[in-house]
Design a protein around this motif. Structure first.
Motif, mmCIF file in Angstrom:
data_model
loop_
_atom_site.group_PDB
_atom_site.id
_atom_site.type_symbol
_atom_site.label_atom_id
_atom_site.label_comp_id
_atom_site.label_asym_id
_atom_site.label_seq_id
_atom_site.Cartn_x
_atom_site.Cartn_y
_atom_site.Cartn_z
ATOM 1 N N LEU A 276 0.831 -1.205 0.000
ATOM 2 C CA LEU A 276 0.000 0.000 0.000
ATOM 3 C C LEU A 276 0.865 1.256 0.000
ATOM 4 C CD1 LEU A 276 -2.834 -1.035 2.493
ATOM 5 C CD2 LEU A 276 -3.002 -0.803 0.003
ATOM 6 N N THR A 277 1.985 1.218 0.704
ATOM 7 C CA THR A 277 2.911 2.357 0.696
ATOM 8 C C THR A 277 3.480 2.562 -0.701
ATOM 9 O OG1 THR A 277 3.491 1.956 3.012
ATOM 10 C CG2 THR A 277 5.010 3.302 1.716
ATOM 11 N N LEU A 278 3.860 1.462 -1.367
ATOM 12 C CA LEU A 278 4.381 1.565 -2.727
ATOM 13 C C LEU A 278 3.344 2.161 -3.676
ATOM 14 C CD1 LEU A 278 6.227 -1.857 -3.236
ATOM 15 C CD2 LEU A 278 7.258 0.376 -2.831
ATOM 16 N N LEU A 279 2.067 1.807 -3.464
ATOM 17 C CA LEU A 279 1.019 2.195 -4.408
ATOM 18 C C LEU A 279 0.526 3.629 -4.211
ATOM 19 C CD1 LEU A 279 -1.076 -1.097 -4.530
ATOM 20 C CD2 LEU A 279 0.621 -0.282 -6.181
ATOM 21 N N SER A 280 1.226 4.412 -3.398
ATOM 22 C CA SER A 280 0.886 5.838 -3.333
ATOM 23 C C SER A 280 1.106 6.485 -4.697
ATOM 24 C CB SER A 280 1.740 6.536 -2.267
ATOM 25 O OG SER A 280 3.125 6.385 -2.556
ATOM 26 N N THR A 281 1.974 5.859 -5.515
ATOM 27 C CA THR A 281 2.144 6.208 -6.930
ATOM 28 C C THR A 281 1.696 5.015 -7.755
ATOM 29 O OG1 THR A 281 4.054 7.612 -6.448
ATOM 30 C CG2 THR A 281 3.801 6.824 -8.721
ATOM 31 N N PRO A 282 0.845 5.191 -8.770
ATOM 32 C CA PRO A 282 0.382 4.054 -9.571
ATOM 33 C C PRO A 282 1.552 3.271 -10.177
ATOM 34 C CG PRO A 282 -0.960 5.977 -10.032
ATOM 35 C CD PRO A 282 0.184 6.448 -9.186
ATOM 36 N N LEU A 283 1.494 1.954 -10.059
ATOM 37 C CA LEU A 283 2.553 1.082 -10.550
ATOM 38 C C LEU A 283 1.975 -0.111 -11.288
ATOM 39 C CD1 LEU A 283 4.791 0.881 -7.330
ATOM 40 C CD2 LEU A 283 5.256 2.270 -9.373
ATOM 41 N N VAL A 285 2.297 -4.214 -12.379
ATOM 42 C CA VAL A 285 2.682 -5.408 -11.617
ATOM 43 C C VAL A 285 4.196 -5.592 -11.661
ATOM 44 C CG1 VAL A 285 2.427 -7.902 -11.428
ATOM 45 C CG2 VAL A 285 0.455 -6.510 -12.074
ATOM 46 N N TRP A 286 4.788 -5.396 -12.845
ATOM 47 C CA TRP A 286 6.240 -5.545 -12.981
ATOM 48 C C TRP A 286 6.969 -4.552 -12.072
ATOM 49 C CZ3 TRP A 286 9.595 -8.821 -15.456
ATOM 50 C CH2 TRP A 286 10.923 -8.399 -15.606
ATOM 51 N N GLN A 287 6.516 -3.314 -12.045
ATOM 52 C CA GLN A 287 7.150 -2.303 -11.202
ATOM 53 C C GLN A 287 7.008 -2.644 -9.721
ATOM 54 O OE1 GLN A 287 4.954 1.007 -12.829
ATOM 55 N NE2 GLN A 287 6.683 1.684 -14.109
ATOM 56 N N VAL A 288 5.865 -3.187 -9.343
ATOM 57 C CA VAL A 288 5.670 -3.618 -7.957
ATOM 58 C C VAL A 288 6.631 -4.751 -7.620
ATOM 59 C CG1 VAL A 288 4.063 -4.760 -6.385
ATOM 60 C CG2 VAL A 288 3.279 -2.842 -7.789
ATOM 61 N N ALA A 289 6.728 -5.733 -8.513
ATOM 62 C CA ALA A 289 7.612 -6.880 -8.268
ATOM 63 C C ALA A 289 9.060 -6.423 -8.081
ATOM 64 C CB ALA A 289 7.510 -7.881 -9.412
ATOM 65 N N ARG A 290 9.492 -5.478 -8.896
ATOM 66 C CA ARG A 290 10.871 -4.978 -8.790
ATOM 67 C C ARG A 290 11.124 -4.300 -7.440
ATOM 68 N NH1 ARG A 290 14.270 -3.638 -13.511
ATOM 69 N NH2 ARG A 290 15.201 -2.229 -11.988
ATOM 70 N N ARG A 291 10.101 -3.728 -6.852
ATOM 71 C CA ARG A 291 10.257 -2.973 -5.609
ATOM 72 C C ARG A 291 9.995 -3.810 -4.359
ATOM 73 N NH1 ARG A 291 9.014 0.302 -9.669
ATOM 74 N NH2 ARG A 291 9.557 2.535 -9.629
ATOM 75 N N MET A 292 9.394 -4.973 -4.528
ATOM 76 C CA MET A 292 9.123 -5.826 -3.374
ATOM 77 C C MET A 292 10.418 -6.412 -2.821
ATOM 78 S SD MET A 292 5.610 -7.800 -4.551
ATOM 79 C CE MET A 292 5.487 -8.815 -3.073
ATOM 80 N N GLU A 293 10.367 -6.822 -1.567
ATOM 81 C CA GLU A 293 11.550 -7.404 -0.925
ATOM 82 C C GLU A 293 11.567 -8.911 -1.176
ATOM 83 O OE1 GLU A 293 13.442 -7.978 3.544
ATOM 84 O OE2 GLU A 293 12.055 -6.318 3.154
ATOM 85 N N TRP A 294 12.637 -9.393 -1.797
ATOM 86 C CA TRP A 294 12.822 -10.816 -2.055
ATOM 87 C C TRP A 294 14.036 -11.302 -1.285
ATOM 88 C CZ3 TRP A 294 8.510 -12.339 -4.228
ATOM 89 C CH2 TRP A 294 7.817 -11.462 -5.075
ATOM 90 N N ASN A 295 14.420 -12.553 -1.500
ATOM 91 C CA ASN A 295 15.566 -13.090 -0.758
ATOM 92 C C ASN A 295 16.902 -12.690 -1.367
ATOM 93 O OD1 ASN A 295 15.549 -14.635 -3.053
ATOM 94 N ND2 ASN A 295 15.418 -16.616 -2.024
ATOM 95 N N ARG A 296 16.862 -11.866 -2.419
ATOM 96 C CA ARG A 296 18.078 -11.329 -3.043
ATOM 97 C C ARG A 296 17.692 -10.108 -3.858
ATOM 98 N NH1 ARG A 296 18.882 -16.505 -6.977
ATOM 99 N NH2 ARG A 296 17.271 -17.395 -5.647
ATOM 100 N N PRO A 297 18.651 -9.254 -4.226
ATOM 101 C CA PRO A 297 18.323 -8.081 -5.052
ATOM 102 C C PRO A 297 17.733 -8.500 -6.388
ATOM 103 C CG PRO A 297 20.534 -7.878 -4.108
ATOM 104 C CD PRO A 297 20.079 -9.278 -3.835
ATOM 105 N N ARG A 325 -8.680 -2.313 -0.658
ATOM 106 C CA ARG A 325 -7.588 -1.437 -0.211
ATOM 107 C C ARG A 325 -6.776 -0.879 -1.380
ATOM 108 N NH1 ARG A 325 -4.995 -5.407 4.242
ATOM 109 N NH2 ARG A 325 -3.649 -3.621 4.754
ATOM 110 N N ALA A 326 -6.983 -1.418 -2.575
ATOM 111 C CA ALA A 326 -6.306 -0.922 -3.780
ATOM 112 C C ALA A 326 -7.261 -1.096 -4.958
ATOM 113 C CB ALA A 326 -4.999 -1.673 -4.024
#
Length: 340
Positions: A276-283, A285-297, A325-326
């Motif tokens: 929800l914090t990320l989506l303060s700017t429209p993104l 799915v690909w942009q969201v995935a790039r910004r999410m926290e994974w087990n590696r960069p 919520r979105a």
């Protein structure tokens, strides 16, 4: 020799390797019954995996030819991959939930090109750059798991499986796949641990790691399921069983299932709140995935794993939309999401 562990009470596990996978192996369980040993899952269809399974069965004092049946927790190739070879060598029956049997049937009947086209279209709609999508447009080889054994028995949720001398009840736990099942061994724990029997949890409940929750892929289905919602509901059901011990398909056995369930519920709620914090700017799915926290960069995530990450990101976004919520931004192409 593969690692074999005796869990007591006529239950052992064999570590069957998964090629080129950080998980390392699948824990295939061997359950003694009055009609012969039954396997829970089988491992990946690979020569080294087959060797580990057969050598492990020998170490357990049996052989693949003596296997009476195979119970599959879900259709993924690291669980279902060797079912056909086991059945061919032993004439064992193979059982799976109807929803995952339907997936197996569909993947066997669908041409590989149809899958690659579908995946390319999905990634394009998610906002993936053309250089990422391009390899799928020219791919020709079959994907792993597209020719698995078609099960000949159906696991019915809530019912005891037909295992002579054992009480093993199927618990439907969709989320990781539509037909994922956990298997509750309703027998006193052999070490007298407090709780209600033991739970073969497949990939639904794992120690230390969270299972992938992505979209249920079907080129011929335009519906929009909510796999993350299914998974969270399934977690609540498993926590209420309060098994004395959990025997998962990866890593190691563990106790205190309710605490692990709570950790996973909290993890996904934190992830949804972070989105929800990320989506303060429209993104996209690909942009969201790039910004999410994974087990590696993101830069270190392999190609195939990026596709899995995009699917998981979309499952979380779909959950936020269903919760109100979105929402999707009207007229955006590719579709973007924003906070409500």
């Amino acid at each position: 020799m593969p690692q074999v562990t005796d869990h007591g009470g006529g239950v052992r596990s064999i570590e069957v390797p998964i090629p080129d996978n950080p998980l390392g192996n699948t824990l295939v369980y061997v359950v003694d019954t009055d009609r012969g040993p039954v396997l829970i899952d089988t491992g990946w269809d690979d020569p080294a995996s087959w060797d580990a399974l057969t050598e492990g069965l020998t170490a357990c004092g049996t052989a693949v030819a003596e296997i009476h049946g195979v119970v599959i927790t879900h259709h993924h190739p690291d669980h279902h991959g060797l079912s056909a070879k086991v059945r061919e060598a032993s004439d064992a029956w193979v059982a799976m939930h109807a929803a995952d049997i339907a997936i197996v049937r569909r993947t066997r009947e669908t041409r590989p090109g149809r899958w690659f086209t579908y995946m390319a279209d999905k990634l394009t709609a998610a906002g993936a750059p053309e250089e990422h999508v391009a390899p799928l447009r020219t791919a020709r080889s079959r994907l792993p798991g597209l020719t698995p054994a078609l099960p000949d028995r159906e696991i019915v949720p809530g019912e005891l499986l037909d295992l002579a001398g054992r009480r093993l009840r199927a618990v439907w736990t969709p989320g990781h796949t539509p037909g994922h099942v956990c298997l509750h061994l309703e027998e006193r724990h052999p070490a007298q641990l407090p709780g209600n029997g033991r739970l073969f949890s497949g990939d639904h409940l794992l120690p230390r790691i969270t299972p992938h929750i992505g979209l249920y892929e079907d080129p011929d289905d335009d519906s929009e399921p909510d796999p993350l919602g299914d998974y969270l509901d399934s977690l609540e059901r498993i926590g209420s069983l309060e098994p004395a011990e959990v025997l998962p398909a990866h890593l190691h056995a563990f106790t205190d299932a309710p605490s692990r369930v709570r950790e996973l519920l909290d993890h996904h709620e934190e992830r949804l709140t972070g989105l929800l914090t990320l989506l303060s700017t429209p993104l996209t799915v690909w942009q969201v995935a790039r910004r999410m926290e994974w087990n590696r960069p993101w830069a270190d995530i392999p190609y195939g794993s990026r596709n899995i990450a995009v699917s998981e990101a979309e499952a979380h976004l779909r959950r936020l939309v269903k919760l109100g919520r979105a929402e999707q931004v009207p007229g955006s192409d590719p579709v973007t999401y924003t906070v409500v």
